[in-house]
Write a protein that holds these residues in place. Sequence first.
Motif, PDB file in Angstrom:
ATOM      1  N   UNK A   1      16.423 -10.301  11.472  1.00  0.00           N
ATOM      2  CA  UNK A   1      17.360 -10.918  12.579  1.00  0.00           C
ATOM      3  C   UNK A   1      18.292  -9.857  12.986  1.00  0.00           C
ATOM      4  N   UNK A   2      18.410  -8.927  12.333  1.00  0.00           N
ATOM      5  CA  UNK A   2      19.334  -7.968  12.717  1.00  0.00           C
ATOM      6  C   UNK A   2      18.826  -6.661  13.850  1.00  0.00           C
ATOM      7  N   UNK A   3      19.436  -6.086  14.742  1.00  0.00           N
ATOM      8  CA  UNK A   3      18.932  -5.165  15.680  1.00  0.00           C
ATOM      9  C   UNK A   3      18.645  -3.807  15.017  1.00  0.00           C
ATOM     10  N   UNK A   4      19.629  -3.688  14.007  1.00  0.00           N
ATOM     11  CA  UNK A   4      19.592  -2.203  13.409  1.00  0.00           C
ATOM     12  C   UNK A   4      19.242  -2.239  11.986  1.00  0.00           C
ATOM     13  N   UNK A   5      19.703  -3.125  11.256  1.00  0.00           N
ATOM     14  CA  UNK A   5      19.345  -3.108   9.835  1.00  0.00           C
ATOM     15  C   UNK A   5      18.235  -3.006   9.163  1.00  0.00           C
ATOM     16  N   UNK A   6      17.137  -3.541   9.965  1.00  0.00           N
ATOM     17  CA  UNK A   6      15.746  -3.586   9.913  1.00  0.00           C
ATOM     18  C   UNK A   6      15.335  -2.086   9.371  1.00  0.00           C
ATOM     19  N   UNK A   7      15.586  -1.345  10.481  1.00  0.00           N
ATOM     20  CA  UNK A   7      15.187   0.238  10.212  1.00  0.00           C
ATOM     21  C   UNK A   7      15.927   0.973   9.225  1.00  0.00           C
ATOM     22  N   UNK A   8      17.140   0.628   9.156  1.00  0.00           N
ATOM     23  CA  UNK A   8      18.017   1.192   8.041  1.00  0.00           C
ATOM     24  C   UNK A   8      17.474   0.845   6.702  1.00  0.00           C
ATOM     25  N   UNK A   9      17.196  -0.256   6.548  1.00  0.00           N
ATOM     26  CA  UNK A   9      16.777  -0.672   5.437  1.00  0.00           C
ATOM     27  C   UNK A   9      15.517   0.166   5.011  1.00  0.00           C
ATOM     28  N   UNK A  10      14.825   0.338   5.793  1.00  0.00           N
ATOM     29  CA  UNK A  10      13.243   0.957   5.611  1.00  0.00           C
ATOM     30  C   UNK A  10      13.167   2.419   5.501  1.00  0.00           C
ATOM     31  N   UNK A  11      14.123   2.865   6.532  1.00  0.00           N
ATOM     32  CA  UNK A  11      14.088   4.455   6.804  1.00  0.00           C
ATOM     33  C   UNK A  11      15.034   5.193   6.507  1.00  0.00           C
TER      34      UNK A  11
ATOM     35  N   UNK B   1       0.843  -1.289  -0.050  1.00  0.00           N
ATOM     36  CA  UNK B   1       0.029  -0.071   0.010  1.00  0.00           C
ATOM     37  C   UNK B   1       1.036   1.282   0.055  1.00  0.00           C
ATOM     38  N   UNK B   2       1.913   1.083  -0.693  1.00  0.00           N
ATOM     39  CA  UNK B   2       2.753   2.446  -0.996  1.00  0.00           C
ATOM     40  C   UNK B   2       3.861   2.579   0.320  1.00  0.00           C
ATOM     41  N   UNK B   3       3.854   1.482   1.018  1.00  0.00           N
ATOM     42  CA  UNK B   3       4.793   1.569   2.096  1.00  0.00           C
ATOM     43  C   UNK B   3       5.872   0.567   1.945  1.00  0.00           C
ATOM     44  N   UNK B   4       7.040   0.926   2.217  1.00  0.00           N
ATOM     45  CA  UNK B   4       8.132  -0.186   2.007  1.00  0.00           C
ATOM     46  C   UNK B   4       8.093  -0.810   3.316  1.00  0.00           C
ATOM     47  N   UNK B   5       8.404  -2.119   3.104  1.00  0.00           N
ATOM     48  CA  UNK B   5       8.468  -3.335   4.535  1.00  0.00           C
ATOM     49  C   UNK B   5       9.453  -4.059   4.124  1.00  0.00           C
TER      50      UNK B   5
END
Length: 297
Positions: free
Chosen positions: A210-220, A198-202
């Motif tokens: 499984x990473x503490x920080x790369x999830x947020x980095x990859x999206x934001x 719906x237009x949002x990157x997930x």
Amino acid sequence: MLNWETRSTAATAQDWLATQEKLRGDYSGCAADFRVEQHLGAYGAAEHALWRQLFDRQSKVARRFAASAFLDGMRNLDMSSDRIPDFEAASKHLRRLTGWEIVAVPGLIPDDAFFRHLAHRRFPVTVWLREPEEIDYLVEPDVFHDFFGHVPLLTQPVFADYLQEYGRKGDEAMRLGATKILARLFWYMVEFGLIREKGTIKAYGAGMLSSATETAYSVESAKPHRIRFDLTRVMSTDFKIDEFQSTYFVLDDFGALFAAMDRPFAPIYAALKLRPPIPAGETRPGDILISRGRAES
């Protein structure tokens, strides 16, 4: 994080291990296809406590950033922070939903065994758990990376079918000397894949979730490029194993990934062998950019 550089083929586990640097797992009792018993009772209280710490942390991250298919998969498996999961109990859910099952393995396994398991709807999951001092970074995949990161999407029929087709492509890739090219597809679209909802990157990739920080980095983060999925572009692109990705590829839906497997790969391999890979972090004419990163690497 899965280090593809350690993979190769060999006649037996012992032959294969002789070609590797020291790996973490205990390969002494594994079968010819590298299966072992999980021995759930062998995990100690400290290991279950570390699982809970990892699970609670990453579940919070997933609820904010993960694709709905991943979250649905967690619910389908009745995943819990209580203790390291029982592979056979999870396999019962998978067999009912998509016909997949988990096979326990000591750690990294050679290409031919890995591809063969996937082609028969068996996903190899490492049995050992990282040490507390490795909670934020791991060179070899452990049970948390493999189970938390990969297994939820095996409950989703389209993605599960894609992964089987990927495994079926393995024999040809090995025969043509193209396993590294095929590995890029796994890296970018299984370990570090993004999808638009719906237009949002997930995020749905196991390496990030499984990473503490790369999830947020990859999206934001504004730093990496996010490029719409194109099979040849993905298979042309080098990746980094020891730092955050500088390029991510974005699916419109999992159907696009599965449909791409209908293409013959041999002509792609032949063409890509004639030119150097695209460095990670570069954009090229023809890329459909979802968002351009701050700088070319």
